[in-house]
Design an enzyme around this catalytic site. Sequence first.
Site, PDB file in Angstrom:
ATOM      1  N   GLY A   7       0.841  -1.192   0.000  1.00 46.22           N
ATOM      2  CA  GLY A   7       0.000   0.000   0.000  1.00 46.22           C
ATOM      3  C   GLY A   7       0.874   1.238   0.000  1.00 46.22           C
ATOM      4  O   GLY A   7       1.461   1.591   1.035  1.00 46.22           O
ATOM      5  N   MET A  11      -0.329   7.730   2.784  1.00 48.55           N
ATOM      6  CA  MET A  11       0.378   7.372   4.014  1.00 48.55           C
ATOM      7  C   MET A  11       1.509   6.390   3.735  1.00 48.55           C
ATOM      8  O   MET A  11       2.667   6.632   4.064  1.00 48.55           O
ATOM      9  CB  MET A  11      -0.608   6.774   5.022  1.00 48.55           C
ATOM     10  CG  MET A  11      -1.559   7.783   5.636  1.00 48.55           C
ATOM     11  SD  MET A  11      -0.785   8.879   6.847  1.00 48.55           S
ATOM     12  CE  MET A  11      -0.638   7.761   8.242  1.00 48.55           C
ATOM     13  N   ASP A  30       2.041  -2.071  -4.663  1.00 50.43           N
ATOM     14  CA  ASP A  30       0.797  -1.329  -4.778  1.00 50.43           C
ATOM     15  C   ASP A  30       0.104  -1.770  -6.069  1.00 50.43           C
ATOM     16  O   ASP A  30       0.757  -2.236  -7.013  1.00 50.43           O
ATOM     17  CB  ASP A  30       1.073   0.183  -4.809  1.00 50.43           C
ATOM     18  CG  ASP A  30      -0.181   1.014  -4.587  1.00 50.43           C
ATOM     19  OD1 ASP A  30      -0.455   1.370  -3.426  1.00 50.43           O
ATOM     20  OD2 ASP A  30      -0.882   1.305  -5.579  1.00 50.43           O
ATOM     21  N   ASN A  86      -6.195   1.378   9.677  1.00 52.10           N
ATOM     22  CA  ASN A  86      -7.100   1.744  10.763  1.00 52.10           C
ATOM     23  C   ASN A  86      -8.133   0.642  10.995  1.00 52.10           C
ATOM     24  O   ASN A  86      -9.332   0.890  11.046  1.00 52.10           O
ATOM     25  CB  ASN A  86      -7.808   3.069  10.453  1.00 52.10           C
ATOM     26  CG  ASN A  86      -6.904   4.266  10.698  1.00 52.10           C
ATOM     27  OD1 ASN A  86      -6.068   4.247  11.594  1.00 52.10           O
ATOM     28  ND2 ASN A  86      -7.049   5.295   9.887  1.00 52.10           N
ATOM     29  N   SER A 112      -0.455   7.901  13.132  1.00 47.59           N
ATOM     30  CA  SER A 112      -1.004   9.243  13.001  1.00 47.59           C
ATOM     31  C   SER A 112       0.083  10.171  12.490  1.00 47.59           C
ATOM     32  O   SER A 112       1.257  10.002  12.806  1.00 47.59           O
ATOM     33  CB  SER A 112      -1.530   9.749  14.352  1.00 47.59           C
ATOM     34  OG  SER A 112      -2.100  11.035  14.227  1.00 47.59           O
ATOM     35  N   GLY A 114      -0.634  11.901   9.137  1.00 49.25           N
ATOM     36  CA  GLY A 114      -1.140  12.366   7.856  1.00 49.25           C
ATOM     37  C   GLY A 114      -0.044  12.595   6.836  1.00 49.25           C
ATOM     38  O   GLY A 114       1.015  11.962   6.849  1.00 49.25           O
ATOM     39  N   LYS A 164      -5.386   4.013  18.911  1.00 54.87           N
ATOM     40  CA  LYS A 164      -5.510   4.883  17.737  1.00 54.87           C
ATOM     41  C   LYS A 164      -6.971   5.256  17.515  1.00 54.87           C
ATOM     42  O   LYS A 164      -7.299   6.387  17.120  1.00 54.87           O
ATOM     43  CB  LYS A 164      -4.946   4.182  16.500  1.00 54.87           C
ATOM     44  CG  LYS A 164      -5.103   4.970  15.185  1.00 54.87           C
ATOM     45  CD  LYS A 164      -4.472   6.347  15.251  1.00 54.87           C
ATOM     46  CE  LYS A 164      -4.221   6.964  13.888  1.00 54.87           C
ATOM     47  NZ  LYS A 164      -5.367   6.999  12.985  1.00 54.87           N
ATOM     48  N   HIS A 167      -7.716   7.891  20.017  1.00 61.73           N
ATOM     49  CA  HIS A 167      -7.035   9.102  19.523  1.00 61.73           C
ATOM     50  C   HIS A 167      -7.896   9.808  18.487  1.00 61.73           C
ATOM     51  O   HIS A 167      -8.095  11.028  18.535  1.00 61.73           O
ATOM     52  CB  HIS A 167      -5.687   8.704  18.932  1.00 61.73           C
ATOM     53  CG  HIS A 167      -5.023   9.736  18.077  1.00 61.73           C
ATOM     54  ND1 HIS A 167      -5.385   9.971  16.767  1.00 61.73           N
ATOM     55  CD2 HIS A 167      -4.003  10.593  18.337  1.00 61.73           C
ATOM     56  CE1 HIS A 167      -4.638  10.922  16.264  1.00 61.73           C
ATOM     57  NE2 HIS A 167      -3.786  11.322  17.182  1.00 61.73           N
ATOM     58  N   ASN A 168      -8.428   9.056  17.530  1.00 64.01           N
ATOM     59  CA  ASN A 168      -9.226   9.675  16.481  1.00 64.01           C
ATOM     60  C   ASN A 168     -10.555  10.177  17.013  1.00 64.01           C
ATOM     61  O   ASN A 168     -11.081  11.190  16.533  1.00 64.01           O
ATOM     62  CB  ASN A 168      -9.445   8.683  15.336  1.00 64.01           C
ATOM     63  CG  ASN A 168      -8.216   8.541  14.468  1.00 64.01           C
ATOM     64  OD1 ASN A 168      -7.103   8.802  14.896  1.00 64.01           O
ATOM     65  ND2 ASN A 168      -8.396   8.108  13.240  1.00 64.01           N
ATOM     66  N   GLU A 171      -9.768  13.409  18.472  1.00 59.93           N
ATOM     67  CA  GLU A 171      -9.563  14.339  17.354  1.00 59.93           C
ATOM     68  C   GLU A 171     -10.906  14.877  16.848  1.00 59.93           C
ATOM     69  O   GLU A 171     -11.026  16.071  16.540  1.00 59.93           O
ATOM     70  CB  GLU A 171      -8.816  13.606  16.247  1.00 59.93           C
ATOM     71  CG  GLU A 171      -8.537  14.399  14.991  1.00 59.93           C
ATOM     72  CD  GLU A 171      -7.920  13.510  13.930  1.00 59.93           C
ATOM     73  OE1 GLU A 171      -8.542  13.317  12.874  1.00 59.93           O
ATOM     74  OE2 GLU A 171      -6.817  12.993  14.165  1.00 59.93           O
ATOM     75  N   TYR A 172     -11.915  14.004  16.753  1.00 54.01           N
ATOM     76  CA  TYR A 172     -13.250  14.447  16.346  1.00 54.01           C
ATOM     77  C   TYR A 172     -13.738  15.570  17.253  1.00 54.01           C
ATOM     78  O   TYR A 172     -14.245  16.598  16.793  1.00 54.01           O
ATOM     79  CB  TYR A 172     -14.249  13.288  16.438  1.00 54.01           C
ATOM     80  CG  TYR A 172     -14.342  12.375  15.244  1.00 54.01           C
ATOM     81  CD1 TYR A 172     -13.206  11.896  14.598  1.00 54.01           C
ATOM     82  CD2 TYR A 172     -15.574  11.946  14.774  1.00 54.01           C
ATOM     83  CE1 TYR A 172     -13.293  11.040  13.523  1.00 54.01           C
ATOM     84  CE2 TYR A 172     -15.675  11.088  13.697  1.00 54.01           C
ATOM     85  CZ  TYR A 172     -14.530  10.633  13.072  1.00 54.01           C
ATOM     86  OH  TYR A 172     -14.626   9.780  12.012  1.00 54.01           O
TER      87      TYR A 172
END
Length: 301
Positions: A7, A11, A30, A86, A112, A114, A164, A167-168, A171-172
Site C-alpha cells: 500500500g 500514508m 501497490d 485503521n 497518526s 497524515g 488509535k 485518539h481519532n 480528534e473528532y
Amino acid sequence: MKLGMVGLGKMGGNMAARLRDKGHEVVGYDFDPRVSDVGSLAELVGRLEAPRTVWLMVPAGEPTDGAVEELGGLLDAGDLIIEGGNSHYVKDREHADALKDQGVRYVDAGVSGGVWGRENGYGIMVGGAPEDVERAKPIFDALTPDEGGGYVHAGGVGAGHFVKMVHNGIEYGMMQAFAEGFELMQASDIVDDVPGTFDSWREGTVVRSWLLDLLVRALEEDPELEALRGYAQDSGEGRWTVQAAVDHAVPAPAITAALYARFASRQEDSPAMKVIAALRNQFGGHAVATATDDPVRTPRS
C-alpha cells in the site's frame, strides 16, 4: 532492516520514503504499477529474506482482510506482519489467531501524522507480543519524530488500534470545538478578525496545538472558507470509539456529539430540524422558513 510495504498511497508511500531516508531497504507493492517495486504479493515475499517483515498500509475491512489472508499463505513461521491501517481492534485479534497455527507473527500499529509525517515523523501506537514489537523497533524508531516521543507499545494484539481509535475520537471532539468556535465568532457582530484570533491562540494559550496550526493555515488560504462545502465524512474510528464507550459503559458525550455533527453535515435539509422548527412554531408562534425561502443567515438569539 529490509521490509515489505504493501500500500503506497498518501500514508504508505510517504512512510516508505521516510524509512528509505533513514537507511532501511523497502520493497513496495501497490496496485498502481507506477509506484510499485513488484507485481504481486508473492513477488514481494520472494524479494525478502527470512525472517521477513511486511507492513500493511491498505484500507480497513475487506482490503486488509484479503491481504492478511493472502500473506498468510505466502509467509513462513517466524515471519511478521505489521498491520498499520485503521482496522478495528477486534479484527486484529482474529487475524493474529488465524495466523497462529502457521507461526506467522502479528503486530497492529496505529499511525497518526497524515501527509506531514514524512517530514515531521509519525505517532506510532503498537499492540503485540513484546518480542515481536522489539524486533520491529528499528522501524518504529525511524518513523517517529527525530526529537523523540511519538511511540507507545500500548499492550497486546489489538491495543495499538484501540488507542488509535480513541485518539481519532478525541480528534473528532477537538475539531468540532474549533469548528463551533469559528462559527460563533463569525456569526457575531463583535469579532472583526476571526482568522487573526485563531492565529493569536497558537502561542501561549492552553488550546495551542497542531490542529490549530492547520486551521490557521486553512484560514490563510481562504479566510471565509467559501470554497468548501460544510460536509464532513467519518472514516469509521469515531463510530467505533462511541461503540466502545457504550460497550464499556464510559460516558463520551463530546466525542459522540462530534460524530453526530458529521452526520448532520450531510443533510442538505435536516428532517430533524424541520421537526424542531415546527414545534417552535406550534408552542411559541416562532416564524418558520418554508421550502421555497432562500436560506439566509439570521441573528442568533
